[in-house]
Design an enzyme around this catalytic site. Sequence first.
Site, PDB file in Angstrom:
ATOM      1  N   LYS A  22      -0.557  -7.564  -1.920  1.00 18.90           N
ATOM      2  CA  LYS A  22       0.815  -7.169  -1.889  1.00 18.90           C
ATOM      3  C   LYS A  22       1.057  -6.562  -0.544  1.00 18.90           C
ATOM      4  CE  LYS A  22       0.905  -2.483  -3.561  1.00 18.90           C
ATOM      5  NZ  LYS A  22       1.017  -1.686  -4.356  1.00 18.90           N
ATOM      6  N   LYS A  42       2.115  -0.474   3.055  1.00 20.26           N
ATOM      7  CA  LYS A  42       2.130   0.165   4.386  1.00 20.26           C
ATOM      8  C   LYS A  42       0.811   0.978   4.522  1.00 20.26           C
ATOM      9  CE  LYS A  42       5.205   3.166   1.871  1.00 20.26           C
ATOM     10  NZ  LYS A  42       6.706   3.781   2.035  1.00 20.26           N
ATOM     11  N   LYS A  80      -6.849   2.563  -5.026  1.00 19.69           N
ATOM     12  CA  LYS A  80      -6.462   3.547  -3.970  1.00 19.69           C
ATOM     13  C   LYS A  80      -8.090   4.460  -3.743  1.00 19.69           C
ATOM     14  CE  LYS A  80      -1.758   3.955  -3.401  1.00 19.69           C
ATOM     15  NZ  LYS A  80      -0.588   5.230  -3.206  1.00 19.69           N
TER      16      LYS A  80
HETATM   17  P1  TYM Z   1       6.140   3.505  -2.792  1.00 19.97           P
HETATM   18  O1  TYM Z   1       6.344   4.645  -1.914  1.00 19.97           O
HETATM   19  O2  TYM Z   1       4.639   3.023  -2.545  1.00 19.97           O
HETATM   20  O3  TYM Z   1       6.778   2.371  -2.818  1.00 19.97           O
HETATM   21  C1  TYM Z   1       8.446   2.540  -2.991  1.00 19.97           C
HETATM   22  C2  TYM Z   1       8.818   1.500  -3.964  1.00 19.97           C
HETATM   23  O4  TYM Z   1       8.519   0.219  -3.244  1.00 19.97           O
HETATM   24  C3  TYM Z   1       8.122  -0.813  -4.039  1.00 19.97           C
HETATM   25  N1  TYM Z   1       7.177  -1.861  -3.669  1.00 19.97           N
HETATM   26  C4  TYM Z   1       7.119  -2.806  -3.804  1.00 19.97           C
HETATM   27  N2  TYM Z   1       8.127  -3.816  -4.320  1.00 19.97           N
HETATM   28  C5  TYM Z   1       7.568  -5.087  -4.118  1.00 19.97           C
HETATM   29  N3  TYM Z   1       6.694  -5.605  -3.583  1.00 19.97           N
HETATM   30  C6  TYM Z   1       5.870  -4.707  -2.709  1.00 19.97           C
HETATM   31  N4  TYM Z   1       4.776  -5.190  -1.771  1.00 19.97           N
HETATM   32  C7  TYM Z   1       5.975  -3.379  -2.855  1.00 19.97           C
HETATM   33  N5  TYM Z   1       5.560  -2.229  -2.093  1.00 19.97           N
HETATM   34  C8  TYM Z   1       6.058  -1.214  -2.609  1.00 19.97           C
HETATM   35  C9  TYM Z   1       7.289   0.162  -5.025  1.00 19.97           C
HETATM   36  O5  TYM Z   1       7.005  -0.382  -6.647  1.00 19.97           O
HETATM   37  C10 TYM Z   1       8.303   1.241  -5.236  1.00 19.97           C
HETATM   38  O6  TYM Z   1       9.167   1.143  -6.012  1.00 19.97           O
HETATM   39  N6  TYM Z   1       4.483   6.472  -6.919  1.00 19.97           N
HETATM   40  C11 TYM Z   1       5.553   5.687  -5.893  1.00 19.97           C
HETATM   41  C12 TYM Z   1       6.686   6.589  -5.655  1.00 19.97           C
HETATM   42  C13 TYM Z   1       7.285   7.592  -6.597  1.00 19.97           C
HETATM   43  C14 TYM Z   1       8.062   7.365  -7.851  1.00 19.97           C
HETATM   44  C15 TYM Z   1       8.347   8.556  -8.436  1.00 19.97           C
HETATM   45  C16 TYM Z   1       8.795   5.985  -8.064  1.00 19.97           C
HETATM   46  C17 TYM Z   1       6.952   8.784  -7.134  1.00 19.97           C
HETATM   47  N7  TYM Z   1       7.743   9.429  -7.863  1.00 19.97           N
HETATM   48  C18 TYM Z   1       9.267   8.495  -9.650  1.00 19.97           C
HETATM   49  C19 TYM Z   1       9.735   6.119  -9.099  1.00 19.97           C
HETATM   50  C20 TYM Z   1      10.001   7.289  -9.866  1.00 19.97           C
HETATM   51  C21 TYM Z   1       5.271   5.094  -4.793  1.00 19.97           C
HETATM   52  O7  TYM Z   1       4.054   5.336  -4.359  1.00 19.97           O
HETATM   53  O8  TYM Z   1       6.072   4.301  -4.375  1.00 19.97           O
END
Ligand code: TYM
Length: 328
Positions: free
Chosen positions: A191, A194, A111
């Site tokens: 991957k 968004k 990032k």
């Molecule tokens: P975020 O908002 O980017 O994504 C949310 C969830 O979607 C999953 N994900 C995917 N899984 C499969 N293929 C993909 N292309 C893909 N893109 C996204 C992510 O793995 C995630 O599970 N840091 C985290 C948010 C967060 C969090 C937490 C998660 C903040 N605190 C505590 C778990 C526990 C994030 O940015 O997810």
Amino acid sequence: MPKLFSGIQPTGDLHLGNYFGAITNWVDLQEEHDTVYSIVDLHAITSEYDPETLRESAVDLATDLIASGIDPEESILFIQSEVREHVELQWIFNTVTSYGDLTRMTQFKDKSEDRDFVSAGLFDYPVLQAADILLYKASRVPVGEDQIQHVELTRRIARKFNSRFGEFFPEPEPIVGKAARIMSTADPERKMSKSAHDKHAIGLMEDEDSIWEKIKSAVTDPGKAQGDEMSPGVANLFTLLELTAPESTIEDFREDHREGNLMYIDLKEAVYENLMSEIRPVQKKKKELMKNRSHVEDLLEEGKRKAKEIASGNMEEVRRMVGVGPKS
Ligand code: TYM
């Protein structure tokens, strides 16, 4: 019941990576766990964003989650910044987190590449994530593959805290479903995300024509499929098919592929049809929910109350162990 926490950022629309990588798992796990799900707006502000629309995006995402099957009666669903203990615990965790560990986070490296301004918040982001999870003493964390490293860091933070201040936090395990990593249809080497250009993500709420356009133009490979070898683009289409189609359909396409008879356009049509059958009801439910936005706001208010209750109890204990905060 085991405690489970997960979060998602209110940036952009929910895409198929989020939906199949995380949300469908969140829904399935509700029954046999104490589930806490958060819309993590404090994470979203570590990158470019619009303060005017952030709150609206958070409520919109809550609507998507409820439409996808998150039941606010069964799960605690809330907006992260409304429970301030997250940030307080993050600071305490900063003192038991290794700087070297943070420098090894691959998501930070990805990032921060090609950015003019890299905030300290972006660097420290995994510590806030650890605080999110451990504030509720969650032992399980359903996520996509890209978040596993952050959950592993969370385990190390819990271990360090426990050894320094006394046994308190569990060491959480990630739960990764079968769609751990959905790839972009426009570029199957990266991957679905968004934050990247629109063409790299298929939105859960996107209209049918636009979804078809993206699937139809999905990158496959030149020439015909042969044997067991699959290009990343074809493998990604198969993943999407496997998530939505009946077993017999999947087997037919696999056989065609093995025998070198697979026409990619047929595979794409099947992916599209089966995908739409899965997500059309979600889109419909969202439309209904949108008619009464204040109801979603009320549900979030209730979620905040429940989250706050757990968070404040645990935080009181943490303050006592660490030796900070008002004397109680
Ligand atoms: P975020 O908002 O980017 O994504 C949310 C969830 O979607 C999953 N994900 C995917 N899984 C499969 N293929 C993909 N292309 C893909 N893109 C996204 C992510 O793995 C995630 O599970 N840091 C985290 C948010 C967060 C969090 C937490 C998660 C903040 N605190 C505590 C778990 C526990 C994030 O940015 O997810």
